[in-house]
Design a protein around this motif. Structure first.
Motif, PDB file in Angstrom:
ATOM      1  N   PRO A   1      68.429  76.382 123.747  1.00 22.79           N
ATOM      2  CA  PRO A   1      67.205  76.997 123.224  1.00 22.79           C
ATOM      3  C   PRO A   1      67.145  78.472 123.610  1.00 22.79           C
ATOM      4  O   PRO A   1      67.898  78.939 124.479  1.00 22.79           O
ATOM      5  CB  PRO A   1      66.108  76.216 123.946  1.00 22.79           C
ATOM      6  CG  PRO A   1      66.729  75.900 125.286  1.00 22.79           C
ATOM      7  CD  PRO A   1      68.191  75.635 124.993  1.00 22.79           C
ATOM      8  N   LEU A   2      66.262  79.208 122.978  1.00 23.71           N
ATOM      9  CA  LEU A   2      65.996  80.563 123.423  1.00 23.71           C
ATOM     10  C   LEU A   2      65.325  80.505 124.784  1.00 23.71           C
ATOM     11  O   LEU A   2      64.557  79.580 125.067  1.00 23.71           O
ATOM     12  CB  LEU A   2      65.098  81.283 122.409  1.00 23.71           C
ATOM     13  CG  LEU A   2      65.713  81.528 121.026  1.00 23.71           C
ATOM     14  CD1 LEU A   2      64.670  82.131 120.088  1.00 23.71           C
ATOM     15  CD2 LEU A   2      66.932  82.432 121.131  1.00 23.71           C
ATOM     16  N   PRO A   3      65.597  81.466 125.669  1.00 21.63           N
ATOM     17  CA  PRO A   3      65.023  81.432 127.018  1.00 21.63           C
ATOM     18  C   PRO A   3      63.501  81.334 126.999  1.00 21.63           C
ATOM     19  O   PRO A   3      62.823  82.023 126.219  1.00 21.63           O
ATOM     20  CB  PRO A   3      65.482  82.770 127.625  1.00 21.63           C
ATOM     21  CG  PRO A   3      66.712  83.127 126.865  1.00 21.63           C
ATOM     22  CD  PRO A   3      66.487  82.627 125.473  1.00 21.63           C
ATOM     23  N   GLY A   4      62.988  80.438 127.842  1.00 23.27           N
ATOM     24  CA  GLY A   4      61.543  80.317 128.009  1.00 23.27           C
ATOM     25  C   GLY A   4      60.817  79.570 126.920  1.00 23.27           C
ATOM     26  O   GLY A   4      59.584  79.537 126.917  1.00 23.27           O
ATOM     27  N   THR A   5      61.543  78.925 125.997  1.00 22.04           N
ATOM     28  CA  THR A   5      60.881  78.235 124.887  1.00 22.04           C
ATOM     29  C   THR A   5      60.694  76.747 125.130  1.00 22.04           C
ATOM     30  O   THR A   5      60.060  76.069 124.327  1.00 22.04           O
ATOM     31  CB  THR A   5      61.666  78.435 123.580  1.00 22.04           C
ATOM     32  OG1 THR A   5      63.013  77.941 123.753  1.00 22.04           O
ATOM     33  CG2 THR A   5      61.703  79.909 123.194  1.00 22.04           C
ATOM     34  N   ILE A   6      61.283  76.229 126.220  1.00 26.22           N
ATOM     35  CA  ILE A   6      61.081  74.828 126.579  1.00 26.22           C
ATOM     36  C   ILE A   6      60.689  74.760 128.046  1.00 26.22           C
ATOM     37  O   ILE A   6      60.668  75.783 128.739  1.00 26.22           O
ATOM     38  CB  ILE A   6      62.349  73.976 126.335  1.00 26.22           C
ATOM     39  CG1 ILE A   6      63.520  74.476 127.198  1.00 26.22           C
ATOM     40  CG2 ILE A   6      62.723  73.985 124.852  1.00 26.22           C
ATOM     41  CD1 ILE A   6      64.741  73.579 127.129  1.00 26.22           C
ATOM     42  N   GLU A   7      60.374  73.573 128.538  1.00 28.28           N
ATOM     43  CA  GLU A   7      59.959  73.412 129.929  1.00 28.28           C
ATOM     44  C   GLU A   7      61.026  73.948 130.878  1.00 28.28           C
ATOM     45  O   GLU A   7      62.223  73.820 130.639  1.00 28.28           O
ATOM     46  CB  GLU A   7      59.696  71.935 130.221  1.00 28.28           C
ATOM     47  CG  GLU A   7      58.524  71.354 129.460  1.00 28.28           C
ATOM     48  CD  GLU A   7      58.312  69.882 129.748  1.00 28.28           C
ATOM     49  OE1 GLU A   7      59.215  69.265 130.356  1.00 28.28           O
ATOM     50  OE2 GLU A   7      57.258  69.350 129.368  1.00 28.28           O
ATOM     51  N   ARG A   8      60.576  74.548 131.977  1.00 28.57           N
ATOM     52  CA  ARG A   8      61.482  75.216 132.912  1.00 28.57           C
ATOM     53  C   ARG A   8      62.530  74.258 133.481  1.00 28.57           C
ATOM     54  O   ARG A   8      63.717  74.597 133.564  1.00 28.57           O
ATOM     55  CB  ARG A   8      60.669  75.841 134.061  1.00 28.57           C
ATOM     56  CG  ARG A   8      61.491  76.749 134.965  1.00 28.57           C
ATOM     57  CD  ARG A   8      60.677  77.180 136.178  1.00 28.57           C
ATOM     58  NE  ARG A   8      59.506  77.950 135.809  1.00 28.57           N
ATOM     59  CZ  ARG A   8      59.480  79.273 135.667  1.00 28.57           C
ATOM     60  NH1 ARG A   8      60.597  79.962 135.840  1.00 28.57           N
ATOM     61  NH2 ARG A   8      58.365  79.901 135.352  1.00 28.57           N
ATOM     62  N   THR A   9      62.113  73.067 133.892  1.00 27.47           N
ATOM     63  CA  THR A   9      63.061  72.124 134.484  1.00 27.47           C
ATOM     64  C   THR A   9      64.078  71.649 133.458  1.00 27.47           C
ATOM     65  O   THR A   9      65.265  71.480 133.772  1.00 27.47           O
ATOM     66  CB  THR A   9      62.335  70.922 135.097  1.00 27.47           C
ATOM     67  OG1 THR A   9      61.395  70.393 134.139  1.00 27.47           O
ATOM     68  CG2 THR A   9      61.588  71.315 136.353  1.00 27.47           C
ATOM     69  N   GLN A  10      63.639  71.434 132.219  1.00 30.24           N
ATOM     70  CA  GLN A  10      64.556  71.020 131.164  1.00 30.24           C
ATOM     71  C   GLN A  10      65.552  72.129 130.850  1.00 30.24           C
ATOM     72  O   GLN A  10      66.752  71.887 130.715  1.00 30.24           O
ATOM     73  CB  GLN A  10      63.781  70.633 129.900  1.00 30.24           C
ATOM     74  CG  GLN A  10      64.662  70.109 128.769  1.00 30.24           C
ATOM     75  CD  GLN A  10      63.868  69.793 127.518  1.00 30.24           C
ATOM     76  OE1 GLN A  10      62.640  69.889 127.504  1.00 30.24           O
ATOM     77  NE2 GLN A  10      64.558  69.438 126.456  1.00 30.24           N
ATOM     78  N   GLU A  11      65.054  73.357 130.769  1.00 32.06           N
ATOM     79  CA  GLU A  11      65.953  74.479 130.500  1.00 32.06           C
ATOM     80  C   GLU A  11      66.943  74.660 131.640  1.00 32.06           C
ATOM     81  O   GLU A  11      68.122  74.971 131.408  1.00 32.06           O
ATOM     82  CB  GLU A  11      65.166  75.772 130.281  1.00 32.06           C
ATOM     83  CG  GLU A  11      66.078  76.950 129.975  1.00 32.06           C
ATOM     84  CD  GLU A  11      65.337  78.241 129.645  1.00 32.06           C
ATOM     85  OE1 GLU A  11      66.002  79.288 129.565  1.00 32.06           O
ATOM     86  OE2 GLU A  11      64.097  78.206 129.477  1.00 32.06           O
ATOM     87  N   ALA A  12      66.493  74.467 132.873  1.00 30.39           N
ATOM     88  CA  ALA A  12      67.384  74.642 134.026  1.00 30.39           C
ATOM     89  C   ALA A  12      68.582  73.698 133.943  1.00 30.39           C
ATOM     90  O   ALA A  12      69.719  74.087 134.240  1.00 30.39           O
ATOM     91  CB  ALA A  12      66.621  74.411 135.328  1.00 30.39           C
ATOM     92  N   MET A  13      68.351  72.439 133.527  1.00 31.43           N
ATOM     93  CA  MET A  13      69.456  71.497 133.422  1.00 31.43           C
ATOM     94  C   MET A  13      70.431  71.904 132.312  1.00 31.43           C
ATOM     95  O   MET A  13      71.646  71.724 132.448  1.00 31.43           O
ATOM     96  CB  MET A  13      68.922  70.091 133.154  1.00 31.43           C
ATOM     97  CG  MET A  13      68.302  69.427 134.377  1.00 31.43           C
ATOM     98  SD  MET A  13      69.373  69.517 135.852  1.00 31.43           S
ATOM     99  CE  MET A  13      70.886  68.765 135.261  1.00 31.43           C
TER     100      MET A  13
END
Length: 408
Positions: free
Chosen positions: A340-352
């Protein structure tokens, strides 16, 4: 998670989500909330939301010194996990939750008593084990899973013994090879002291092929990586009852590992399955053009292992097979992450997802890809391919992409 929410608003949301999780959790309110087999989708969603809000609050409240202290806690907790696994502490402690004296455990594991206490007490700050009194240790519902679930231990052993140390070599790899896309100029090459690509390096380390295979299998324990999501991401029902599906896997040893699983299936299914070793960099086996040619070529967690040039080679072979099969409905079905584009989904989900992106870079000089990267990769194949549609099944970390020849 909106960055506009104040800390007080986040705290109110935290209480609301915590109450929801408790209302959905069977048993007592004190029950551990980690994922259990058969847990409801609603409870899993509530858990993720609770963890996301907790993470957001910590990020907002943290200063630079807090951040560095947290990093120190994390890498020490992780080193303790490796220590506990190496000396089989999880399996030595009784799984019926009965306390065991530190003295007995130290003797059984052949480790120094004081070191055992230091490591175990550090692990307790991460939620593993409990100490009924200063002389005893016992499992809690979280730590007992590491004692009773071999796949979970395999996951933990691989990432603590190999994965985490390899990440530390990323700086040296970049210093040495810059933006190399070579398969043997990676962080793993620095870590392993080898000039071989990752899958070749595995063969040189005793028992590592088997451990890596079990680690890959363990990824199914992660909710976002469950195999069943492939069923929801593509309309399999539209295929004919006699549809011909080719599932590509790597490394080649997978064929040997999969063959025994046929004995667990009914004859009506096994009669329709064949396992064959084949390099997806080579032309696909020839099939009679028309109705009997393959309907679907499935690539699940394959292309992210390869830099763009090598991934293009795989797609070119499949595109050629689609063209030569002369079946306009035939497709390549790809299940992989769409970043995803940075910051467009939940932080923990993006981190994984960012973890997996870096893991590809560290092992293969590859990457997880954005939607535009995928589209560019498909178009670069010869014959040209195009993304027909894609879907991200609810709860899945990966998307399912339906790809066909560009002219159709």
């Amino acid at each position: 998670m909106s960055s506009l929410n104040s800390l007080s608003e986040l705290t109110r949301q935290l209480l609301s989500r915590a109450e929801k999780v408790e209302s959905l959790t069977p048993g007592s309110k004190g029950q551990v909330l980690f994922q259990l087999e058969g847990q409801s989708a609603e409870l899993n969603k509530a858990r993720r939301e609770l963890l996301e809000i907790t993470q957001e609050i910590q990020v907002r409240a943290r200063g630079p010194a807090d951040l560095l202290e947290q990093y120190q806690i994390q890498y020490n907790a992780f080193s303790c996990l490796r220590w506990l696994l190496h000396f089989e502490i999880f399996t030595h402690v009784p799984t019926d939750y009965k306390p065991m004296s530190y003295t007995s455990l130290a003797s059984l594991a052949s480790v120094p008593l004081s070191r055992l206490q230091s490591v175990a007490r550090m692990a307790m700050t991460a939620g593993l084990f409990t100490e009924p009194d200063p002389a005893h240790i016992a499992h809690n519902p979280l730590s007992v899973r590491f004692a009773t679930d071999e796949l979970l231990r395999d996951w933990a052993i691989f990432v603590s013994k190999y994965g985490e140390p390899a990440t530390q070599a990323m700086t040296e790899a970049t210093e040495k090879w810059d933006d190399s896309k070579a398969l043997n100029e990676t962080a793993w090459n620095v870590f392993g002291g080898t000039t071989k690509p990752f899958f070749e390096y595995l063969k040189d380390v005793p028992d590592m092929v088997d451990l890596f295979s079990r680690y890959m299998q363990s990824q199914g324990l992660s909710e976002g990586m469950r195999l069943e999501y492939v069923l929801d991401g593509f309309d399999w029902a539209k295929l004919d009852a006699n549809a011909h599906i080719i599932d590509s896997r790597t490394p080649p040893q997978a064929v040997e590992a999969l063959s025994p699983t046929l004995s667990e299936l009914p004859d009506t299914i096994t009669s329709r399955i064949q396992f064959k070793a084949h390099s997806f960099f080579d032309p696909q086996p020839s099939h009679q053009p028309g109705p009997s040619s393959p309907d679907v070529y499935l690539l699940r967690k394959i292309l992210h292992d390869w830099p763009a040039a090598r991934a293009r080679e795989i797609l070119c072979q499949l595109a050629t097979a689609l063209r030569d099969g002369k079946k306009s409905s035939a497709r390549i079905v790809i299940m992989d992450i769409i970043l995803p584009l940075p910051g467009t989904i939940e932080r923990t989900q993006e981190a994984m997802l960012r973890v997996r992106d870096l893991s590809m870079a560290q092992a293969f000089n590859s990457q997880e890809r954005k939607l535009s990267d995928w589209e560019e990769l498909f178009e670069s194949a010869e014959p040209k391919l195009q993304l027909m549609s894609w879907k991200q099944p609810r709860g899945s970390a990966m998307a399912v992409m339906e790809v066909g020849l560009g002219e159709y």
